[in-house]
Motif scaffolding. Structure first.
Motif: not given
Length: 266
Positions: A106-129
């Motif tokens: 475990v390593k703590l660092e300041k939260d920042k948006l990453q590519l994995a976040d983009m992949d996650y929301v895209v997969k969820a969006y396409l699954d809904y559609l």
């Protein structure tokens, strides 16, 4: 003790008669009359002590209630305790805002948006559609629209209505399975994600069951969501920090197969 009980008739004595300024004409008439003397009322000391004691108790109750209200408000706005523990080693990494050091896992660092976040929301969006279940279709479309930028969501909803896409799917009893095959980020476009997937569709056309297999290439453009309370990660974007801005659909190939409908006559 009431005033009426205290106001008793008192016969005047000779001394009181001498004190009264009387004329010679009416002195003889008043000698035999009864006069009512003024009555002085006194409060019962025990009654006064009781009232004072109750007043102090009421003031104390208001004081305690005020402290309780202040405490509730303070606790409601106070940041919750945050304790991070590495379960693999059992070591505590952080207590509130005080870091105690990183561990091997475990390593703590300041939260920042990453590519994995983009992949996650895209997969969820396409699954809904593209995953179609008529029992939850309306809720899935609503969830997909919530993931979009408000202006684009309105345009996409109008497109679905004008093209009668949802109506057609409902009339043809669509049921579909969506399988994303691979996902990649467009070179030079950090907010564009390309997804290749397969949609397996079962539908009924003119009382005939059919099975369609569609191979689809989708290009999804994203935008960082507007922050609220100093965070991008909100429920409306599935805590990803991104929302869908546009989607481009391209069908690469489609295969159709008929499935006989079993019917019983009685």
């Amino acid at each position: 003790m009431s005033t009426e009980a205290i106001q008793l008739p008192i016969r005047t004595s000779g001394a009181m008669s001498d004190a009264v300024d009387l004329t010679q004409e009416n002195a003889h008439d008043i000698d035999g009359r009864e006069l009512i003397a003024p009555v002085i009322c006194y409060r019962d000391p025990a009654d006064v002590r009781t009232i004072r004691r109750q007043s102090w108790l009421i003031i104390l109750a208001f004081f305690v209630a005020a402290i309780a209200v202040v405490g509730v408000v303070y606790k409601s706005i106070q940041r919750p305790d945050r304790i991070v523990v590495d379960m693999s080693s059992g070591r505590t990494v952080m207590i509130n805002d005080r870091e105690l050091g990183a561990t091997e896992a475990v390593k703590l660092e300041k939260d920042k948006l990453q590519l994995a976040d983009m992949d996650y929301v895209v997969k969820a969006y396409l699954d809904y559609l593209y995953r179609v279940d008529q029992r939850s279709r309306s809720k899935d479309i609503e969830a997909a629209l919530r993931l979009m930028v408000p202006g684009q969501a309105k345009k996409f909803a109008q497109y679905l209505t004008e093209q009668k896409i949802l109506q057609t799917q409902r009339e043809q009893q669509w049921n579909a399975i969506w399988k994303p095959e691979y996902l990649e980020h467009a070179p030079g476009k950090s907010l564009t994600v390309k997804v290749y997937g397969t949609q397996e569709i079962d539908l009924v056309v003119k009382n005939e069951s059919k099975h369609l297999t569609k191979h689809i290439l989708l290009t999804v453009d994203l935008l960082p969501d507007a922050p609220e309370d100093s965070t991008f990660r909100l429920d409306r974007n599935l805590r990803s920090g991104f929302r869908i801005n546009a989607i481009d659909y391209k069908e690469l190939s489609s295969n159709e197969a008929e499935t006989p409908v079993n019917s019983t006559q009685g």
